[in-house]
Design a protein around this motif. Structure first.
Motif, PDB file in Angstrom:
ATOM      1  N   LEU A   1       0.837  -1.192   0.000  1.00 40.79           N
ATOM      2  CA  LEU A   1       0.000   0.000   0.000  1.00 40.79           C
ATOM      3  C   LEU A   1       0.882   1.255   0.000  1.00 40.79           C
ATOM      4  N   GLY A   2       0.298   2.360  -0.421  1.00 42.16           N
ATOM      5  CA  GLY A   2       0.982   3.642  -0.253  1.00 42.16           C
ATOM      6  C   GLY A   2       1.421   4.329  -1.520  1.00 42.16           C
ATOM      7  N   GLY A   3       1.452   3.630  -2.659  1.00 39.26           N
ATOM      8  CA  GLY A   3       1.871   4.300  -3.880  1.00 39.26           C
ATOM      9  C   GLY A   3       3.260   4.886  -3.756  1.00 39.26           C
ATOM     10  N   LYS A   4       3.372   6.207  -3.967  1.00 45.11           N
ATOM     11  CA  LYS A   4       4.688   6.866  -3.960  1.00 45.11           C
ATOM     12  C   LYS A   4       5.141   7.232  -2.559  1.00 45.11           C
ATOM     13  N   LEU A   5       4.441   6.778  -1.545  1.00 47.90           N
ATOM     14  CA  LEU A   5       4.861   6.954  -0.154  1.00 47.90           C
ATOM     15  C   LEU A   5       5.373   5.613   0.334  1.00 47.90           C
ATOM     16  N   MET A   6       6.661   5.552   0.678  1.00 48.06           N
ATOM     17  CA  MET A   6       7.258   4.264   1.042  1.00 48.06           C
ATOM     18  C   MET A   6       8.484   4.492   1.925  1.00 48.06           C
ATOM     19  N   THR A   7       8.584   3.725   2.974  1.00 48.10           N
ATOM     20  CA  THR A   7       9.797   3.734   3.791  1.00 48.10           C
ATOM     21  C   THR A   7      10.635   2.504   3.486  1.00 48.10           C
ATOM     22  N   GLY A   8      11.903   2.583   3.842  1.00 50.65           N
ATOM     23  CA  GLY A   8      12.813   1.458   3.711  1.00 50.65           C
ATOM     24  C   GLY A   8      13.967   1.669   4.662  1.00 50.65           C
ATOM     25  N   GLU A   9      14.990   0.852   4.529  1.00 53.09           N
ATOM     26  CA  GLU A   9      16.133   0.951   5.430  1.00 53.09           C
ATOM     27  C   GLU A   9      17.407   1.260   4.676  1.00 53.09           C
ATOM     28  N   ILE A  10      18.249   2.069   5.297  1.00 54.62           N
ATOM     29  CA  ILE A  10      19.591   2.338   4.798  1.00 54.62           C
ATOM     30  C   ILE A  10      20.528   2.223   6.003  1.00 54.62           C
ATOM     31  N   ALA A  11      21.468   1.316   5.925  1.00 49.53           N
ATOM     32  CA  ALA A  11      22.396   1.054   7.033  1.00 49.53           C
ATOM     33  C   ALA A  11      21.649   0.815   8.337  1.00 49.53           C
ATOM     34  N   GLY A  12      20.519   0.115   8.240  1.00 47.93           N
ATOM     35  CA  GLY A  12      19.742  -0.227   9.419  1.00 47.93           C
ATOM     36  C   GLY A  12      18.843   0.866   9.939  1.00 47.93           C
ATOM     37  N   THR A  13      18.781   1.989   9.236  1.00 54.89           N
ATOM     38  CA  THR A  13      17.975   3.133   9.668  1.00 54.89           C
ATOM     39  C   THR A  13      16.789   3.310   8.741  1.00 54.89           C
ATOM     40  N   GLN A  14      15.605   3.487   9.299  1.00 57.24           N
ATOM     41  CA  GLN A  14      14.414   3.689   8.482  1.00 57.24           C
ATOM     42  C   GLN A  14      14.422   5.088   7.883  1.00 57.24           C
ATOM     43  N   VAL A  15      14.156   5.169   6.589  1.00 56.54           N
ATOM     44  CA  VAL A  15      14.103   6.445   5.880  1.00 56.54           C
ATOM     45  C   VAL A  15      12.973   6.396   4.858  1.00 56.54           C
ATOM     46  N   ASP A  16      12.595   7.555   4.375  1.00 60.32           N
ATOM     47  CA  ASP A  16      11.646   7.617   3.261  1.00 60.32           C
ATOM     48  C   ASP A  16      12.369   7.311   1.961  1.00 60.32           C
ATOM     49  N   LEU A  17      11.757   6.477   1.145  1.00 65.19           N
ATOM     50  CA  LEU A  17      12.269   6.181  -0.194  1.00 65.19           C
ATOM     51  C   LEU A  17      11.368   6.756  -1.275  1.00 65.19           C
ATOM     52  N   GLY A  18      10.344   7.494  -0.863  1.00 67.29           N
ATOM     53  CA  GLY A  18       9.466   8.207  -1.783  1.00 67.29           C
ATOM     54  C   GLY A  18       9.317   9.632  -1.288  1.00 67.29           C
ATOM     55  N   ALA A  19       8.101  10.168  -1.355  1.00 70.14           N
ATOM     56  CA  ALA A  19       7.854  11.507  -0.839  1.00 70.14           C
ATOM     57  C   ALA A  19       8.296  11.588   0.613  1.00 70.14           C
ATOM     58  N   GLU A  20       8.881  12.736   1.005  1.00 70.23           N
ATOM     59  CA  GLU A  20       9.415  12.825   2.363  1.00 70.23           C
ATOM     60  C   GLU A  20       8.893  14.024   3.150  1.00 70.23           C
ATOM     61  N   SER A  21       7.998  14.798   2.569  1.00 68.89           N
ATOM     62  CA  SER A  21       7.379  15.888   3.330  1.00 68.89           C
ATOM     63  C   SER A  21       6.048  16.243   2.692  1.00 68.89           C
ATOM     64  N   MET A  22       5.266  17.023   3.426  1.00 64.55           N
ATOM     65  CA  MET A  22       3.965  17.458   2.912  1.00 64.55           C
ATOM     66  C   MET A  22       3.739  18.913   3.306  1.00 64.55           C
ATOM     67  N   LEU A  23       3.044  19.618   2.432  1.00 64.77           N
ATOM     68  CA  LEU A  23       2.747  21.014   2.682  1.00 64.77           C
ATOM     69  C   LEU A  23       1.842  21.121   3.899  1.00 64.77           C
ATOM     70  N   ALA A  24       2.289  21.906   4.886  1.00 67.52           N
ATOM     71  CA  ALA A  24       1.554  22.003   6.147  1.00 67.52           C
ATOM     72  C   ALA A  24       0.515  23.111   6.138  1.00 67.52           C
ATOM     73  N   ARG A  25       0.595  24.038   5.177  1.00 69.02           N
ATOM     74  CA  ARG A  25      -0.337  25.158   5.168  1.00 69.02           C
ATOM     75  C   ARG A  25      -1.606  24.863   4.383  1.00 69.02           C
ATOM     76  N   ARG A  26      -1.743  23.625   3.965  1.00 70.58           N
ATOM     77  CA  ARG A  26      -3.025  23.097   3.530  1.00 70.58           C
ATOM     78  C   ARG A  26      -3.449  22.099   4.597  1.00 70.58           C
ATOM     79  N   PRO A  27      -4.734  21.994   4.890  1.00 71.33           N
ATOM     80  CA  PRO A  27      -5.155  21.196   6.041  1.00 71.33           C
ATOM     81  C   PRO A  27      -5.313  19.707   5.796  1.00 71.33           C
ATOM     82  N   GLU A  28      -5.392  19.276   4.535  1.00 70.66           N
ATOM     83  CA  GLU A  28      -5.882  17.922   4.280  1.00 70.66           C
ATOM     84  C   GLU A  28      -4.953  16.821   4.768  1.00 70.66           C
ATOM     85  N   ALA A  29      -3.676  16.887   4.413  1.00 69.87           N
ATOM     86  CA  ALA A  29      -2.768  15.800   4.778  1.00 69.87           C
ATOM     87  C   ALA A  29      -2.452  15.808   6.271  1.00 69.87           C
TER      88      ALA A  29
END
Length: 495
Positions: A47-75
């Motif tokens: 699930l998630g489409g272009k939103l996906m996490t994964g691991e790099i050197a044992g650390t969880q990171v975003d492998l897709g989109a990594e932020s969202m606009l906060a001045r819109r309320p929806e997300a």
């Protein structure tokens, strides 16, 4: 051997959502809140489409989109509704640069998608000739925009190509991986389109936008991330959908969509699912195929939507190996104008930008580059190791980085970003008009109202509200008090 088809003939307020990306999950979450029964069908194992996490050197990171606009309320509202409100986190630094003319230069302040309000801020980014060209703008005759115009073409006509090639192009590239000379101003930068429609010099239009923004007195961060990664949002929404009684079926591609009586038959490879309504939350090419028989006018329009592909190259270094690489410090990353002829189009210094990344791996420095844009996707055919090496070559030239990574991860997003050329909003209107002619059918996703996460959620809410109004009599917008905004997206992939 093909499995036998059997029919699930239960309807009674049943909505099938096709597609388990963030738009499809948001639509399902909204539909459940209206009291409808929901089944989500996702073709893949994730699930998630272009939103996906994964691991790099044992650390969880975003492998897709990594932020969202906060001045819109929806997300932000959706994240809060599914229990992630306490994990929302603004960037630790938003100090971005432009790597141009062989130097990292501060991103000019006071611009609207690269279009400056104060030309003096562009010194160093533009040549003396480019600055002189901007100074001529107020003496030029007005340029008509009509119903729509390409951002790059209009800005180049008013301010010269340097502004487009060194500022507008890399910023729009961070959003759409597209070509500024093709991208619709009305769709991609609507506030600028409305400002230039008022008439007068473009510089004055940018100043009016800035004055209106100041009058709104926005407080708080422009962007938000989520501790653990934006890629954790789809899972949280899916958990909320299941907890609310919704069904989510993975690895269930939809093969056909047929009008049946007052509802729809949704055909998978194992059964036919009866639905009172359907929400299509898939990429344009998939929606086009599914609508070909029942809504050919929409299918033709959807088939014409083009996509750009890109790759993200995530790299982890030992902090102890970075001594003397001062250019990595204090910045959230940098953008790269295509005119400079580099391979990477951007770099994000994740450890600097997100406190949760720094805290989770204190001995590492994590960054990522992006490669590929519309019409320039030959790099994506390279081996992973080649993409790592070209990223390291460009990073060395930009920052002096000489260390070797301790781990790497290459993520390809093939057909990842729909393109918004001139006339795109008219195409969207034609698609929605055609679809609305069929009861109990709506579309949502990145194709329609913006590629950012808030825009995708808004698109999903619009589709869900219209379906709920048809099936339950609840008027659009009455399910909750969250306003639905469908335009004005900004970069979430850029700085």
């Amino acid at each position: 051997m093909q499995r036998p088809l059997h029919a699930d003939t239960t309807r009674t307020g049943h909505v099938v959502v096709i597609g388990g990306g963030i738009a499809g999950l948001a639509a399902a979450h909204r539909l459940l809140a209206s009291g409808l029964r929901v089944t989500v069908l996702e073709a893949t194992e994730r699930l998630g489409g272009k939103l996906m996490t994964g691991e790099i050197a044992g650390t969880q990171v975003d492998l897709g989109a990594e932020s969202m606009l906060a001045r819109r309320p929806e997300a932000v509202g959706l994240a809060t509704a599914v229990g992630l409100g306490g994990r929302l986190q603004p960037p630790a630094t938003a100090t971005a640069s432009v790597w141009t003319r062989d130097a990292l230069r501060p991103m000019p302040k006071g611009h609207v998608m690269g279009v400056p309000g104060d030309p003096a801020a562009l010194s160093g980014v533009l040549s003396p000739e480019g600055l002189a060209r901007i100074a001529e703008e107020r003496d030029l005759t007005p340029t008509a925009v009509g119903d729509d115009v390409a951002v790059g073409s209009y800005v180049a006509d008013r301010l010269g190509r340097e502004v487009v090639d060194r500022l507008v192009e890399p910023l729009l590239g961070g959003v759409y991986a597209g070509d500024a000379y093709r991208i619709s101003m009305r769709a991609a930068v609507p506030q600028l389109f409305e400002a230039v429609k008022e008439g007068g010099p473009l510089l004055d239009g940018v100043l009016r936008i800035q004055e209106r923004a100041a009058a709104r007195q926005h407080t708080g961060p422009v962007f938000q991330g989520i501790e653990g990664g934006i890629g954790t949002l789809p899972g949280a929404v899916a958990d909320a959908v299941r907890a609310g009684g919704g069904d989510i079926l993975m690895e269930t591609p939809v093969l056909g969509l047929t009008r049946s009586g007052q509802g729809w038959d949704v055909r998978t490879d194992s059964r036919v699912i009866a639905a009172d309504a359907v929400v299509l939350a898939t990429p344009a090419w998939s929606a086009s195929t599914l609508l070909a028989a029942e809504c050919p006018a929409a299918a033709v329009e959807l088939a014409a939507v083009e996509y750009a592909s890109m790759a993200l190259v995530t790299l982890a270094f030992r902090r102890s190996d970075l001594a003397g690489t001062g250019a990595l410090q204090g910045r959230s990353g940098f953008l790269v104008p295509p005119v400079d002829g580099r391979t990477i189009k951007a770099a994000t210094f994740s450890t600097n930008k997100w406190q949760w990344v720094a805290d989770s791996a204190p001995d590492l420095f994590v960054l990522r580059t992006s490669v590929g844009r519309y019409g320039e996707e030959e790099h994506l055919h390279r081996e992973d190791s080649e993409l790592v090496e070209v990223s390291l070559t460009d990073l060395a030239a930009a920052t002096g980085l000489a260390a070797r990574p301790v781990d790497t991860e290459v993520t390809r997003w093939i057909g990842g970003l729909p393109q918004y050329p001139v006339g795109h909003l008219d195409r969207v209107a034609r698609i929605r008009d055609a679809v609305a002619g069929l009861p109990g059918l709506r579309v949502c996703g990145a194709v329609y109202d913006g590629v950012g996460i808030p825009a995708c959620v808004a698109s999903a809410h619009r589709a869900a509200d219209e379906i709920a109004a048809d099936l339950t009599g609840v008027a659009t917008g009455e399910i909750d008090n969250t306003p639905t905004l469908v335009q004005g997206t900004r970069s979430e992939a850029g700085q």
